[in-house]
Design a protein around this motif. Structure first.
Motif, PDB file in Angstrom:
ATOM      1  N   ALA A  58       0.814  -1.225   0.000  1.00  0.00           N
ATOM      2  CA  ALA A  58       0.000   0.000   0.000  1.00  0.00           C
ATOM      3  C   ALA A  58       0.837   1.260   0.000  1.00  0.00           C
ATOM      4  N   THR A  59       2.012   1.226   0.618  1.00  0.00           N
ATOM      5  CA  THR A  59       2.776   2.451   0.832  1.00  0.00           C
ATOM      6  C   THR A  59       4.137   2.484   0.152  1.00  0.00           C
ATOM      7  N   HIS A  60       4.739   1.313  -0.092  1.00  0.00           N
ATOM      8  CA  HIS A  60       6.109   1.235  -0.626  1.00  0.00           C
ATOM      9  C   HIS A  60       7.060   2.068   0.224  1.00  0.00           C
ATOM     10  N   LEU A 113      17.224  -5.757   4.423  1.00  0.00           N
ATOM     11  CA  LEU A 113      16.915  -6.545   3.239  1.00  0.00           C
ATOM     12  C   LEU A 113      16.273  -5.648   2.197  1.00  0.00           C
ATOM     13  N   ILE A 114      16.550  -5.932   0.936  1.00  0.00           N
ATOM     14  CA  ILE A 114      15.946  -5.176  -0.157  1.00  0.00           C
ATOM     15  C   ILE A 114      14.653  -5.874  -0.575  1.00  0.00           C
ATOM     16  N   ALA A 115      13.539  -5.151  -0.539  1.00  0.00           N
ATOM     17  CA  ALA A 115      12.232  -5.701  -0.924  1.00  0.00           C
ATOM     18  C   ALA A 115      11.973  -5.334  -2.372  1.00  0.00           C
ATOM     19  N   ARG A 116      12.280  -6.259  -3.266  1.00  0.00           N
ATOM     20  CA  ARG A 116      12.072  -6.010  -4.696  1.00  0.00           C
ATOM     21  C   ARG A 116      10.645  -6.376  -5.073  1.00  0.00           C
ATOM     22  N   PRO A 117      10.010  -5.590  -5.935  1.00  0.00           N
ATOM     23  CA  PRO A 117       8.587  -5.795  -6.213  1.00  0.00           C
ATOM     24  C   PRO A 117       8.249  -7.191  -6.720  1.00  0.00           C
ATOM     25  N   ARG A 118       8.994  -7.715  -7.684  1.00  0.00           N
ATOM     26  CA  ARG A 118       8.595  -8.996  -8.270  1.00  0.00           C
ATOM     27  C   ARG A 118       8.853 -10.163  -7.327  1.00  0.00           C
ATOM     28  N   SER A 119       9.967 -10.109  -6.598  1.00  0.00           N
ATOM     29  CA  SER A 119      10.364 -11.275  -5.833  1.00  0.00           C
ATOM     30  C   SER A 119       9.804 -11.310  -4.420  1.00  0.00           C
ATOM     31  N   PHE A 120       9.508 -10.157  -3.836  1.00  0.00           N
ATOM     32  CA  PHE A 120       8.981 -10.161  -2.462  1.00  0.00           C
ATOM     33  C   PHE A 120       7.520  -9.753  -2.449  1.00  0.00           C
ATOM     34  N   LEU A 121       7.219  -8.574  -2.983  1.00  0.00           N
ATOM     35  CA  LEU A 121       5.837  -8.095  -2.929  1.00  0.00           C
ATOM     36  C   LEU A 121       4.923  -8.923  -3.808  1.00  0.00           C
ATOM     37  N   GLY A 122       5.454  -9.515  -4.865  1.00  0.00           N
ATOM     38  CA  GLY A 122       4.599 -10.209  -5.813  1.00  0.00           C
ATOM     39  C   GLY A 122       4.488 -11.703  -5.593  1.00  0.00           C
ATOM     40  N   ARG A 123       5.185 -12.257  -4.603  1.00  0.00           N
ATOM     41  CA  ARG A 123       5.132 -13.694  -4.359  1.00  0.00           C
ATOM     42  C   ARG A 123       4.531 -13.987  -2.994  1.00  0.00           C
ATOM     43  N   PRO A 162      16.034  -6.756  14.782  1.00  0.00           N
ATOM     44  CA  PRO A 162      15.099  -6.090  13.874  1.00  0.00           C
ATOM     45  C   PRO A 162      15.560  -6.178  12.423  1.00  0.00           C
ATOM     46  N   VAL A 163      14.587  -6.313  11.526  1.00  0.00           N
ATOM     47  CA  VAL A 163      14.858  -6.415  10.091  1.00  0.00           C
ATOM     48  C   VAL A 163      14.211  -5.230   9.391  1.00  0.00           C
ATOM     49  N   LEU A 164      15.028  -4.482   8.660  1.00  0.00           N
ATOM     50  CA  LEU A 164      14.554  -3.304   7.934  1.00  0.00           C
ATOM     51  C   LEU A 164      14.387  -3.663   6.463  1.00  0.00           C
ATOM     52  N   LEU A 165      13.164  -3.583   5.958  1.00  0.00           N
ATOM     53  CA  LEU A 165      12.872  -3.860   4.554  1.00  0.00           C
ATOM     54  C   LEU A 165      12.866  -2.539   3.785  1.00  0.00           C
ATOM     55  N   LEU A 166      13.731  -2.447   2.780  1.00  0.00           N
ATOM     56  CA  LEU A 166      13.826  -1.235   1.966  1.00  0.00           C
ATOM     57  C   LEU A 166      13.283  -1.524   0.578  1.00  0.00           C
ATOM     58  N   PRO A 167      12.195  -0.885   0.177  1.00  0.00           N
ATOM     59  CA  PRO A 167      11.606  -1.167  -1.137  1.00  0.00           C
ATOM     60  C   PRO A 167      12.498  -0.670  -2.271  1.00  0.00           C
ATOM     61  N   ALA A 168      12.630  -1.508  -3.291  1.00  0.00           N
ATOM     62  CA  ALA A 168      13.311  -1.109  -4.519  1.00  0.00           C
ATOM     63  C   ALA A 168      12.277  -0.576  -5.503  1.00  0.00           C
TER      64      ALA A 168
END
Length: 292
Positions: A133-135, A246-256, A273-279
């Protein structure tokens, strides 16, 4: 100038659980160097109307909306930093989008339960929808994490593929810099990586991403002959990292599906703690696929 540039904001998904309280304390400590204000966002749902959701996100006994707000305000007063409580009856994605539009937060934060089934429920029904919702950058704090403090060493898990952070993740650079932590790039050699020196490629891509200042010292930690998640988790121990990125890539994390990703396995077992950074999304330039 945006409100975030004047007075940085961190939004915490709040309730009365131990995991959520731990997440709020972490947010208070991490935002302190920039005097960030906290917004404790609680999603209120009447237990009589939505009992399944409430057992996960709120107390196990019935409380009115006013009672929840009062209890959370007391929790906020104990954080020692400016903190505001907001109670929303909207669905998660709508409530978080409204909070982002109003507060322009640098960071979203939520706690993760130590219970396996509950953790998976929270990831599927809260963490993933928040990212979609926010990226926005999302910090996930395990219930069993050590007492909050500014991180001394941060591990950044990267593969040998190029990536480019989205605008919200790039804007987090000032917050990361305020922690004055040391950084270690973590690369796990996976089957199929045939280019020479993939660890150095990963290190260079991290440099080119702009996440860290060009002058920031950066060590490289490499693992081989292990599963990617196991290698990342071992790196946390070996480098004595207080936080993992960790890098949150759209196809591999958000899309699966969450349970199919390396990120999922790391989150199930990480004690820091784990920080997810959107690509950036595939439609934008400089986006490449990832192992996650």
């Amino acid at each position: 100038m945006s409100p975030a540039a004047i007075n940085p904001c961190i939004v915490v998904l709040a309730n009365l659980s131990a995991a959520a309280e731990q997440a709020a304390r972490y947010a208070a400590v991490l935002g302190a160097p920039q005097q960030a204000r906290l917004e404790l966002l609680h999603l209120y749902h009447d237990p009589l109307l939505d009992p399944e959701l409430v057992t996960v996100t709120a107390a196990h006994t019935f409380r009115t909306q006013a009672e929840m707000a009062a209890l959370l305000r007391e929790q906020a007063r104990q954080l020692g930093v400016p903190a505001e409580v907001k109670v929303s009856v909207q669905p998660l994605a709508t409530a978080v989008q409204e909070a982002v539009c109003q507060g322009h937060p640098q960071l979203l934060v939520m706690g993760l339960s130590a219970e396996r089934t509950l953790l998976d429920h929270l990831m599927h029904n809260q963490a993933l929808p928040m990212l979609r919702a926010t990226h926005r950058p999302l910090l996930l704090v395990p219930e069993g994490a050590p007492p909050p403090r500014l991180p001394r060493r941060i591990a950044l898990a990267v593969d040998a593929e190029q990536f480019r952070l989205n605008e919200a993740a790039e804007a987090l650079e000032t917050l990361l810099a305020s922690w004055q932590a040391a950084y270690t790039a973590v690369h796990v050699l996976v089957p199929g990586e045939r280019e020479a020196y993939p660890g150095q490629r990963a290190l260079n891509h991290l440099r080119l991403s702009g996440l860290l200042p060009a002058t920031q010292p950066l060590e490289l930690y490499e693992e081989a002959h292990v599963r990617p998640a196991a290698g990342v988790l071992q790196a946390i121990i070996d480098t004595q990292a207080d936080m993992l990125v960790l890098i949150a890539r759209p196809r591999s994390f958000l899309g699966r599906l969450f349970h199919e990703s390396v990120t999922a396995e790391v989150l199930r077992h990480s004690m820091v703690p784990v920080l997810l950074l959107p690509a950036r999304s595939p439609a934008q330039p400089a986006w490449m696929p990832s192992m996650t």
